[in-house]
Design an enzyme around this catalytic site. Sequence first.
Site, PDB file in Angstrom:
ATOM      1  N   LYS A 110      40.181  23.134  34.850  1.00  7.99           N
ATOM      2  CA  LYS A 110      40.379  22.170  35.948  1.00  7.99           C
ATOM      3  C   LYS A 110      39.088  21.794  36.677  1.00  7.99           C
ATOM      4  O   LYS A 110      38.919  20.646  37.072  1.00  7.99           O
ATOM      5  CB  LYS A 110      41.406  22.715  36.957  1.00  7.99           C
ATOM      6  CG  LYS A 110      42.833  22.715  36.412  1.00  7.99           C
ATOM      7  CD  LYS A 110      43.812  23.173  37.476  1.00  7.99           C
ATOM      8  CE  LYS A 110      45.232  23.115  36.966  1.00  7.99           C
ATOM      9  NZ  LYS A 110      46.223  23.430  38.007  1.00  7.99           N
ATOM     10  N   ASP A 116      48.518  18.671  41.810  1.00  5.63           N
ATOM     11  CA  ASP A 116      49.142  19.936  42.234  1.00  5.63           C
ATOM     12  C   ASP A 116      49.599  19.864  43.691  1.00  5.63           C
ATOM     13  O   ASP A 116      50.650  20.387  44.053  1.00  5.63           O
ATOM     14  CB  ASP A 116      48.149  21.103  42.072  1.00  5.63           C
ATOM     15  CG  ASP A 116      47.929  21.470  40.612  1.00  5.63           C
ATOM     16  OD1 ASP A 116      48.761  21.096  39.763  1.00  5.63           O
ATOM     17  OD2 ASP A 116      46.915  22.131  40.314  1.00  5.63           O
TER      18      ASP A 116
HETATM   19  N1  NAP Z   1      53.424  26.334  40.345  1.00  6.39           N
HETATM   20  C1  NAP Z   1      52.326  25.702  39.990  1.00  6.39           C
HETATM   21  O1  NAP Z   1      52.356  24.537  39.564  1.00  6.39           O
HETATM   22  C2  NAP Z   1      50.997  26.402  40.122  1.00  6.39           C
HETATM   23  C3  NAP Z   1      49.806  25.662  40.199  1.00  6.39           C
HETATM   24  C4  NAP Z   1      48.588  26.348  40.340  1.00  6.39           C
HETATM   25  C5  NAP Z   1      48.581  27.758  40.387  1.00  6.39           C
HETATM   26  N2  NAP Z   1      49.762  28.433  40.292  1.00  6.39           N
HETATM   27  C6  NAP Z   1      49.778  29.918  40.355  1.00  6.39           C
HETATM   28  O2  NAP Z   1      49.015  30.363  41.461  1.00  6.39           O
HETATM   29  C7  NAP Z   1      48.393  31.610  41.163  1.00  6.39           C
HETATM   30  C8  NAP Z   1      46.902  31.508  41.474  1.00  6.39           C
HETATM   31  O3  NAP Z   1      46.319  30.533  40.605  1.00  6.39           O
HETATM   32  P1  NAP Z   1      44.852  29.961  40.888  1.00  6.39           P
HETATM   33  O4  NAP Z   1      44.586  28.932  39.858  1.00  6.39           O
HETATM   34  O5  NAP Z   1      44.698  29.625  42.326  1.00  6.39           O
HETATM   35  O6  NAP Z   1      43.961  31.273  40.563  1.00  6.39           O
HETATM   36  P2  NAP Z   1      42.516  31.630  41.051  1.00  6.39           P
HETATM   37  O7  NAP Z   1      41.730  30.418  41.404  1.00  6.39           O
HETATM   38  O8  NAP Z   1      41.980  32.594  40.045  1.00  6.39           O
HETATM   39  O9  NAP Z   1      42.752  32.451  42.455  1.00  6.39           O
HETATM   40  C9  NAP Z   1      43.369  33.705  42.431  1.00  6.39           C
HETATM   41  C10 NAP Z   1      43.670  34.147  43.861  1.00  6.39           C
HETATM   42  O10 NAP Z   1      44.352  35.414  43.790  1.00  6.39           O
HETATM   43  C11 NAP Z   1      43.637  36.364  44.596  1.00  6.39           C
HETATM   44  N3  NAP Z   1      43.751  37.710  44.036  1.00  6.39           N
HETATM   45  C12 NAP Z   1      43.513  38.092  42.758  1.00  6.39           C
HETATM   46  N4  NAP Z   1      43.696  39.427  42.639  1.00  6.39           N
HETATM   47  C13 NAP Z   1      44.057  39.876  43.873  1.00  6.39           C
HETATM   48  C14 NAP Z   1      44.382  41.174  44.391  1.00  6.39           C
HETATM   49  N5  NAP Z   1      44.387  42.265  43.618  1.00  6.39           N
HETATM   50  N6  NAP Z   1      44.726  41.259  45.695  1.00  6.39           N
HETATM   51  C15 NAP Z   1      44.729  40.161  46.481  1.00  6.39           C
HETATM   52  N7  NAP Z   1      44.420  38.924  46.057  1.00  6.39           N
HETATM   53  C16 NAP Z   1      44.090  38.789  44.762  1.00  6.39           C
HETATM   54  C17 NAP Z   1      42.202  35.885  44.564  1.00  6.39           C
HETATM   55  O11 NAP Z   1      41.499  36.473  45.621  1.00  6.39           O
HETATM   56  P3  NAP Z   1      39.901  36.720  45.488  1.00  6.39           P
HETATM   57  O12 NAP Z   1      39.253  35.430  45.890  1.00  6.39           O
HETATM   58  O13 NAP Z   1      39.651  37.841  46.439  1.00  6.39           O
HETATM   59  O14 NAP Z   1      39.624  37.107  44.063  1.00  6.39           O
HETATM   60  C18 NAP Z   1      42.425  34.373  44.719  1.00  6.39           C
HETATM   61  O15 NAP Z   1      42.705  34.041  46.051  1.00  6.39           O
HETATM   62  C19 NAP Z   1      48.689  31.897  39.700  1.00  6.39           C
HETATM   63  O16 NAP Z   1      49.775  32.800  39.651  1.00  6.39           O
HETATM   64  C20 NAP Z   1      49.094  30.550  39.136  1.00  6.39           C
HETATM   65  O17 NAP Z   1      49.993  30.658  38.063  1.00  6.39           O
HETATM   66  C21 NAP Z   1      50.954  27.800  40.187  1.00  6.39           C
END
Ligand code: NAP
Length: 280
Positions: free
Chosen positions: A71, A108
């Site tokens: 992305k 999104d």
């Molecule tokens: N429904 C939909 O259409 C949709 C769209 C987009 C995303 N999502 C979902 O949203 C989730 C995040 O996606 P993303 O693309 O935003 O991922 P990302 O950019 O990798 O961000 C991950 C987030 O999770 C946090 N995190 C990871 N491990 C953690 C832990 N052990 N304790 C606390 N926080 C933790 C990270 O914090 P740090 O910064 O501290 O690492 C960061 O804030 C995924 O499950 C994805 O499937 C869904």
Amino acid sequence: MSHPETFLLAGVMGWPVMHSRSPKLHSYWFERYGLAGAYLPLAIQPDGLERALRALGPLGFAGCNLTIPHKEQALRIVDHADDRARRIGAISCVTVNKDGTLTGTNNDWYGFLENLLEAQPSWRADAGPAVVMGAGGGSRAVVDALIHAGAKEIRLINRTHERAVTLARDLGGPVTCVPWAERHAALDGAALLVNTTSQGMVGNPPLDLTLDALPRSAIVYDIIYIPGQTPLLAAAHARGNATLNGLGMLLHQGRPAWKSWFGLDVEVTRELRALIEATI
Ligand SMILES: NC(=O)c1ccc[n+]([C@@H]2O[C@H](COP(=O)([O-])OP(=O)(O)OC[C@H]3O[C@@H](n4cnc5c(N)ncnc54)[C@H](OP(=O)(O)O)[C@@H]3O)[C@@H](O)[C@H]2O)c1
């Protein structure tokens, strides 16, 4: 609606990509509207993304969606992107223009809001403070959506505090970054709690968050959709909060993509939701 002379083509680029529910989602719309076309999973390695995107036009694709890990990189490749996509820093959709150039958008944020309004039609962004957990790509779309829907107070909480601070600086708006250690108490008085972290997703531990301070009137929204009910949503439901997961966010972001690729308005029906739910 019918385009008998045209075979409509789109797809999703990811690495890996075969877990994506998007081909099933978009295939439903081809069938429902009686259109000849296909939506394909496109397994593209990061170092091949630019060549793959540039090949869309010559191959007759109207465009594609993008999923992990493409992305952000795709935003740097496309010829045009709207302000929203630039603010969020990532695109979820590419459209091939008539002149062969590529336009990137982020849908999104739209999926996030439409899903919320479908589940809670009376929801208003200014009803009370929103707490957003996480500061990754999903969070950037969610926070941008809440700001532009009129939220008056957004409490942003991320394990890595600096990342939240950067997000708040990039997006502006009424965002306060709350330290991770204060996350439980920060739920006090909130009208909406959104989890955008990966915690609670299949294969990951639950989000470490105690809901005691959260009003029972608050809506709890987890943008994860696998599983359909995360431990956070189960805990919120058990204490009487209204809950929703991220499946509708995925479904609704497909609608502006169809409008942009094929000029068509498509619907998120109950039948479609059930079809995708059955695969989870
Ligand atoms: N429904 C939909 O259409 C949709 C769209 C987009 C995303 N999502 C979902 O949203 C989730 C995040 O996606 P993303 O693309 O935003 O991922 P990302 O950019 O990798 O961000 C991950 C987030 O999770 C946090 N995190 C990871 N491990 C953690 C832990 N052990 N304790 C606390 N926080 C933790 C990270 O914090 P740090 O910064 O501290 O690492 C960061 O804030 C995924 O499950 C994805 O499937 C869904």
